[in-house]
Design an enzyme around this catalytic site. Structure first.
Site, PDB file in Angstrom:
ATOM      1  N   CYS A 112       1.001  -1.051  -0.151  1.00 13.91           N
ATOM      2  CA  CYS A 112      -0.135  -0.415   0.377  1.00 13.91           C
ATOM      3  C   CYS A 112       1.120   1.175   0.211  1.00 13.91           C
ATOM      4  O   CYS A 112       1.900   1.298   1.033  1.00 13.91           O
ATOM      5  CB  CYS A 112      -0.583  -0.009   1.134  1.00 13.91           C
ATOM      6  SG  CYS A 112      -1.653   1.468   1.696  1.00 13.91           S
TER       7      CYS A 112
HETATM    8  N1  MHO Z   1      -6.745  -2.330   2.355  1.00 10.17           N
HETATM    9  C1  MHO Z   1      -6.533  -1.225   2.490  1.00 10.17           C
HETATM   10  C2  MHO Z   1      -5.479  -0.667   1.521  1.00 10.17           C
HETATM   11  C3  MHO Z   1      -5.485   0.576   1.200  1.00 10.17           C
HETATM   12  S1  MHO Z   1      -3.693   0.648  -0.192  1.00 10.17           S
HETATM   13  C4  MHO Z   1      -4.313   2.415  -0.573  1.00 10.17           C
HETATM   14  C5  MHO Z   1      -7.769  -0.940   2.378  1.00 10.17           C
HETATM   15  O1  MHO Z   1      -8.422  -1.000   1.714  1.00 10.17           O
HETATM   16  O2  MHO Z   1      -7.707   0.551   3.228  1.00 10.17           O
HETATM   17  O3  MHO Z   1      -4.168   0.008  -0.867  1.00 10.17           O
END
Ligand code: MHO
EC number: 1.8.4.11
Length: 244
Positions: A67
């Site tokens: 992420c």
């Molecule tokens: N599991 C997180 C990842 C965010 S990242 C910007 C979400 O879905 O908020 O991929």
């Protein structure tokens, strides 16, 4: 007799379910108390043996470490970095959106484009910080709680020199057995496409977001702890209107 045992069986089920749920919650709490899901803690890795002779003028590096919120958040605090922009690399322009990339089928990885002043920090020094505190490079197609090819770790190089230095550093860390498992981070080529405005500066704007607290705040603490001389107190933000 048969009747009695099936009655106690029926009575037992809710208890078993509750116990299982309780154990699961305890495990989750234990995980979130530290660095959730990550197997490799932060540390200060050795400097690169093969360094990049930098030319003058601003340069860029593109790193994918799961992420992009946390990777951007870390590099926005690195001295010599003039911009850290969240985006997508490894796929094509037409599918470079959070929604499409989230399918895991566009070829992109969430990535951060770092613009830096090579008179203050070199490419290989950015690599050392990346591997030391910004990710667990042993995880394959995942990072922390996120899984899928879009969360793979990769170094997107822009020329042969970056590729040579990046490959040498990965090899150096593997030979030194810096991690318990081999490094999964690949050296890749591919254009970078900026992410949507609402993803930019996400960590700086949402320090109390539960995902940030569990997964990304520890990375910034590790930067401050292991690279104090390279840490800026204030982040360099992209601002309200990132380039399209
Ligand atoms: N599991 C997180 C990842 C965010 S990242 C910007 C979400 O879905 O908020 O991929």
């Amino acid at each position: 007799m048969l009747k009695r045992s099936s009655a106690s069986f029926r009575a037992f089920w809710p208890i078993a379910l509750l116990a299982t749920a309780g154990l699961g919650m305890l495990a989750a709490l234990a995980g979130f108390g530290g660095r959730a899901f990550a197997e490799e803690p932060g540390r200060r890795l050795p400097d690169a043996a093969v360094t990049l002779k930098e030319k003058s003028g601003l340069r860029t590096a593109v790193f994918a470490g799961g992420c992009f919120w946390g990777v951007q958040g870390v590099f926005q605090h690195v001295r010599g970095v003039t911009e850290a922009l969240s985006g997508y690399a490894g796929g094509s322009r037409d599918t470079a959106s959070y929604q499409a990339v989230g399918s895991g089928r566009t070829g992109h990885a969430e990535a951060v484009r770092i613009t830096y002043d090579p008179s203050l920090i070199r490419y290989d020094e950015l690599l050392t910080i990346f591997f030391s505190v910004a990710l667990d490079p042993t995880q394959v197609n995942r990072q922390g709680p996120d899984s899928g090819t879009q969360y793979r770790s990769a170094i997107f190089v822009s020329d042969a020199e970056q590729a040579r230095v990046a490959r040498a550093y990965v090899a150096q860390l593997n030979v030194a057995q810096a991690y318990a498992k081999p490094i999964a981070t690949k050296v890749e080529c591919g254009a970078f496409y900026p992410a949507e405005a609402y993803h930019q500066d996400f960590m700086a704007r949402n320090p109390r977001h539960s995902y940030i607290v569990a997964n990304d705040a520890p990375k910034l603490r590790d930067l401050q702890r292991y690279f104090p001389e390279r840490t800026n107190a204030e982040p360099i933000l992209v601002g309200a209107q990132p380039p399209a």
